[in-house]
Design a protein around this motif. Structure first.
Motif, PDB file in Angstrom:
ATOM      1  N   THR A  85       0.597  -1.172   0.303  1.00  0.00           N
ATOM      2  CA  THR A  85       0.253   0.146  -0.080  1.00  0.00           C
ATOM      3  C   THR A  85       0.805   1.081  -0.239  1.00  0.00           C
ATOM      4  OG1 THR A  85      -0.099   0.441   2.838  1.00  0.00           O
ATOM      5  CG2 THR A  85      -1.700  -1.334   1.457  1.00  0.00           C
ATOM      6  N   ALA A  86       0.332   2.692  -0.022  1.00  0.00           N
ATOM      7  CA  ALA A  86       0.937   3.730   0.004  1.00  0.00           C
ATOM      8  C   ALA A  86       1.161   4.347   0.850  1.00  0.00           C
ATOM      9  CB  ALA A  86       0.352   4.674  -1.413  1.00  0.00           C
ATOM     10  N   ALA A  87       0.293   3.553   1.973  1.00  0.00           N
ATOM     11  CA  ALA A  87       0.544   3.759   3.253  1.00  0.00           C
ATOM     12  C   ALA A  87       1.763   3.266   3.997  1.00  0.00           C
ATOM     13  CB  ALA A  87      -0.540   4.073   4.067  1.00  0.00           C
ATOM     14  N   ASP A  88       2.264   2.004   3.624  1.00  0.00           N
ATOM     15  CA  ASP A  88       2.647   1.243   4.249  1.00  0.00           C
ATOM     16  C   ASP A  88       4.040   1.390   3.246  1.00  0.00           C
ATOM     17  OD1 ASP A  88       1.706  -0.423   5.926  1.00  0.00           O
ATOM     18  OD2 ASP A  88       1.516  -1.530   4.042  1.00  0.00           O
ATOM     19  N   CYS A  89       4.287   2.205   2.278  1.00  0.00           N
ATOM     20  CA  CYS A  89       5.384   3.076   2.010  1.00  0.00           C
ATOM     21  C   CYS A  89       5.654   4.283   2.365  1.00  0.00           C
ATOM     22  CB  CYS A  89       4.824   3.160   0.404  1.00  0.00           C
ATOM     23  SG  CYS A  89       6.693   3.597  -0.785  1.00  0.00           S
ATOM     24  N   CYS A  90       5.082   4.859   2.536  1.00  0.00           N
ATOM     25  CA  CYS A  90       5.061   6.390   3.192  1.00  0.00           C
ATOM     26  C   CYS A  90       5.791   6.108   4.517  1.00  0.00           C
ATOM     27  CB  CYS A  90       3.835   6.921   3.391  1.00  0.00           C
ATOM     28  SG  CYS A  90       3.599   7.757   1.417  1.00  0.00           S
ATOM     29  N   SER A  91       4.832   5.319   5.642  1.00  0.00           N
ATOM     30  CA  SER A  91       5.811   4.834   6.716  1.00  0.00           C
ATOM     31  C   SER A  91       7.327   4.322   6.789  1.00  0.00           C
ATOM     32  CB  SER A  91       4.581   4.165   8.134  1.00  0.00           C
ATOM     33  OG  SER A  91       5.442   3.779   8.663  1.00  0.00           O
ATOM     34  N   ALA A  92       7.901   3.601   5.754  1.00  0.00           N
ATOM     35  CA  ALA A  92       8.675   3.872   5.799  1.00  0.00           C
ATOM     36  C   ALA A  92      10.050   3.705   4.722  1.00  0.00           C
ATOM     37  CB  ALA A  92       8.979   1.170   4.827  1.00  0.00           C
ATOM     38  N   GLU A  93       9.146   4.865   3.715  1.00  0.00           N
ATOM     39  CA  GLU A  93      10.873   4.860   2.813  1.00  0.00           C
ATOM     40  C   GLU A  93      10.700   6.011   3.230  1.00  0.00           C
ATOM     41  OE1 GLU A  93      12.049   3.412   0.155  1.00  0.00           O
ATOM     42  OE2 GLU A  93      11.987   1.566   1.858  1.00  0.00           O
ATOM     43  N   LEU A  94       9.592   6.915   3.598  1.00  0.00           N
ATOM     44  CA  LEU A  94       9.380   8.217   4.306  1.00  0.00           C
ATOM     45  C   LEU A  94       8.680   9.130   5.055  1.00  0.00           C
ATOM     46  CD1 LEU A  94       7.409   9.196   0.713  1.00  0.00           C
ATOM     47  CD2 LEU A  94      10.167   9.507   0.881  1.00  0.00           C
ATOM     48  N   SER A  95       9.554   8.382   5.667  1.00  0.00           N
ATOM     49  CA  SER A  95       8.734   8.818   7.497  1.00  0.00           C
ATOM     50  C   SER A  95       9.200  10.327   7.384  1.00  0.00           C
ATOM     51  CB  SER A  95       9.642   7.874   8.552  1.00  0.00           C
ATOM     52  OG  SER A  95      11.022   8.071   8.589  1.00  0.00           O
ATOM     53  N   TRP A  96       9.524  10.956   7.453  1.00  0.00           N
ATOM     54  CA  TRP A  96       9.399  12.506   7.854  1.00  0.00           C
ATOM     55  C   TRP A  96       8.170  13.294   7.338  1.00  0.00           C
ATOM     56  CZ3 TRP A  96      12.390  10.220   4.042  1.00  0.00           C
ATOM     57  CH2 TRP A  96      12.636  10.695   2.973  1.00  0.00           C
ATOM     58  N   LEU A  97       7.893  12.506   6.312  1.00  0.00           N
ATOM     59  CA  LEU A  97       6.721  13.277   5.919  1.00  0.00           C
ATOM     60  C   LEU A  97       5.501  12.863   6.884  1.00  0.00           C
ATOM     61  CD1 LEU A  97       6.805  12.771   2.101  1.00  0.00           C
ATOM     62  CD2 LEU A  97       7.337  14.931   3.200  1.00  0.00           C
ATOM     63  N   ILE A  98       3.791  13.598   6.181  1.00  0.00           N
ATOM     64  CA  ILE A  98       2.760  13.613   7.529  1.00  0.00           C
ATOM     65  C   ILE A  98       2.066  12.674   6.847  1.00  0.00           C
ATOM     66  CG2 ILE A  98       0.739  14.963   7.874  1.00  0.00           C
ATOM     67  CD1 ILE A  98       3.047  15.949   9.696  1.00  0.00           C
ATOM     68  N   PRO A  99       1.911  12.014   7.278  1.00  0.00           N
ATOM     69  CA  PRO A  99       1.705  10.409   7.035  1.00  0.00           C
ATOM     70  C   PRO A  99       0.484  10.310   5.661  1.00  0.00           C
ATOM     71  CG  PRO A  99       2.044   9.770   9.363  1.00  0.00           C
ATOM     72  CD  PRO A  99       1.518  11.674   8.569  1.00  0.00           C
ATOM     73  N   VAL A 100      -0.344  11.176   6.393  1.00  0.00           N
ATOM     74  CA  VAL A 100      -2.226  11.639   5.797  1.00  0.00           C
ATOM     75  C   VAL A 100      -1.680  11.882   4.652  1.00  0.00           C
ATOM     76  CG1 VAL A 100      -2.358  13.384   6.634  1.00  0.00           C
ATOM     77  CG2 VAL A 100      -4.413  11.720   5.590  1.00  0.00           C
ATOM     78  N   GLY A 101      -0.767  12.953   4.552  1.00  0.00           N
ATOM     79  CA  GLY A 101       0.108  13.902   3.021  1.00  0.00           C
ATOM     80  C   GLY A 101       0.601  12.853   1.871  1.00  0.00           C
ATOM     81  N   CYS A 102       1.538  12.442   2.835  1.00  0.00           N
ATOM     82  CA  CYS A 102       1.835  10.946   1.629  1.00  0.00           C
ATOM     83  C   CYS A 102       1.780  10.595   1.046  1.00  0.00           C
ATOM     84  CB  CYS A 102       3.391  10.613   2.219  1.00  0.00           C
ATOM     85  SG  CYS A 102       3.798   9.281   1.264  1.00  0.00           S
ATOM     86  N   ASP A 103       0.521   9.805   2.394  1.00  0.00           N
ATOM     87  CA  ASP A 103      -0.364   8.519   1.229  1.00  0.00           C
ATOM     88  C   ASP A 103      -1.404   9.508   0.238  1.00  0.00           C
ATOM     89  OD1 ASP A 103      -1.848   6.509   1.022  1.00  0.00           O
ATOM     90  OD2 ASP A 103      -3.380   6.425   2.586  1.00  0.00           O
ATOM     91  N   THR A 104      -2.122  10.625   1.071  1.00  0.00           N
ATOM     92  CA  THR A 104      -2.788  11.590  -0.162  1.00  0.00           C
ATOM     93  C   THR A 104      -2.276  11.409  -1.524  1.00  0.00           C
ATOM     94  OG1 THR A 104      -4.930  12.223   1.129  1.00  0.00           O
ATOM     95  CG2 THR A 104      -4.822  13.073  -0.727  1.00  0.00           C
ATOM     96  N   LYS A 105      -0.638  11.986  -1.804  1.00  0.00           N
ATOM     97  CA  LYS A 105      -0.679  12.445  -2.199  1.00  0.00           C
ATOM     98  C   LYS A 105       0.145  11.775  -3.630  1.00  0.00           C
ATOM     99  CE  LYS A 105       3.649  15.607  -3.754  1.00  0.00           C
ATOM    100  NZ  LYS A 105       4.875  16.351  -2.674  1.00  0.00           N
TER     101      LYS A 105
END
Length: 333
Positions: free
Chosen positions: A178-198
């Motif tokens: 999922t995009a959420a898992d990717c954001c959490s693991a690889e882009l943890s400095w971003l706001i989760p909801v923003g990274c996932d939605t974007k």
């Protein structure tokens, strides 16, 4: 062999079928096992349809012969020349390990490739009549330079999915379901909801979320007067309130939220400012942050959100115009 008259010493090695006999006596060498079958029966061996790494093709292929095809689900049923598996046959295996599943062959023999890509190369991708490119795994991978995750599928896919970032074929890129898992693991400095939605919206597509501009927070949207596309490197927030509190703390919160509204337009009399009061040092009075032509003489847009704002004209005049006549300040405002 099967002559019906085994010697006494041969009794312990009797087998029910030729495949078992050759396999158990020569199973450590695929070439010898194949030769055993052919020499013993006079029939060219068909292989077992298992998968092995072909050094000449550098991919996993089936252990079968295109001139002597068979149905892998039924050893006795021979295919014709248009067999489904004809493009998967790599010839009879003569060395190495074989696997019943393509996934096992890929993970053990081609660890440098993404498993789905490896399997596609050996199956659909091996068919010369197939002109379609590798469709990808539909998993997600990080694009850190653009602060989002992208889907493992062809760019400009026929599916029209904007989040497709191109297919990943090597195992050196991590994939996530999922995009959420990717954001959490690889882009943890971003706001989760923003990274996932974007990420799920696709690069360059509006998210309707909020980002901190130099003058305050703006909505990443289209079609409204105050929309502004978020830069690829910007942090994204779910609400204007979160953005104003966390990213633009140097800007008055009420001013920030009023300017973040997508419909805000200083030339539109329906636009509402913060309705807070601020000092107009040029005039020596206090003004209200609202539409100038709204009918209230005190209304005038505030030039900046970094000045001090007050709930009322009285508190404004008291706090910052103490050296002047407070009554005159209120009357003038």
């Amino acid at each position: 062999k099967a002559d019906g008259n085994p010697e006494e010493y041969q009794e312990p090695t009797l087998k029910n079928d030729i495949q078992t006999c050759c396999s158990e006596n020569h199973g450590t060498n695929a070439g010898m096992e194949n030769s055993c079958l052919e020499v013993s029966t006079g029939v060219k061996p068909r292989g077992d349809a298992n998968w092995y790494l072909s050094s000449s093709n550098d991919k996993c292929v089936r252990n079968c012969d295109v001139t002597n095809l068979f149905d892998p689900s039924s050893y006795t049923d021979i295919y014709d020349d248009s067999a489904t598996y004809v493009n998967e046959c790599g010839g009879l295996q003569t060395w190495g390990t074989s696997y019943t599943a393509i996934a096992d062959c890929c993970s053990n023999s081609k660890p440098d490739l993404q498993p789905d890509y490896c399997a596609w190369l050996s199956t659909t991708g091996s068919d010369p009549s197939n002109s379609a490119p590798y469709p990808g795994s539909d998993d997600w991978y990080s694009d850190a330079s653009n602060s989002l995750c992208k889907k493992d599928c062809p760019v400009n896919s026929a599916l029209g999915f904007e989040a497709c970032g191109g297919t990943i074929t090597t195992a050196y890129t991590n994939l996530f379901s999922t995009a959420a898992d990717c954001c959490s693991a690889e882009l943890s400095w971003l706001i989760p909801v923003g990274c996932d939605t974007k990420s799920t919206a696709g690069e360059g597509e509006p998210t309707d979320l909020y980002w901190p501009s130099p003058s305050g927070c703006r909505q990443d949207c289209e079609g409204k007067p105050n929309c502004a596309a978020a830069p690829s490197t910007s942090r994204i927030y779910a609400t204007a309130d979160e953005c104003c509190k966390q990213a633009n703390s140097w800007v008055d919160e009420d001013y920030c939220k009023s300017r973040a509204h997508p419909d805000f337009d200083e030339s539109d009399d329906t636009s509402s400012g913060s309705n807070m009061w601020y000092v107009s040092y040029q005039d020596g009075v206090c003004r209200k942050d609202c539409y100038p032509a709204s009918g209230a003489a005190s209304c005038e847009w505030a030039d900046s959100g970094s000045m001090t704002f007050f709930d009322s004209e009285t508190s404004c005049c008291k706090a910052l115009l103490g050296s002047n006549d407070e009554g005159a300040c209120i009357a003038g405002s």
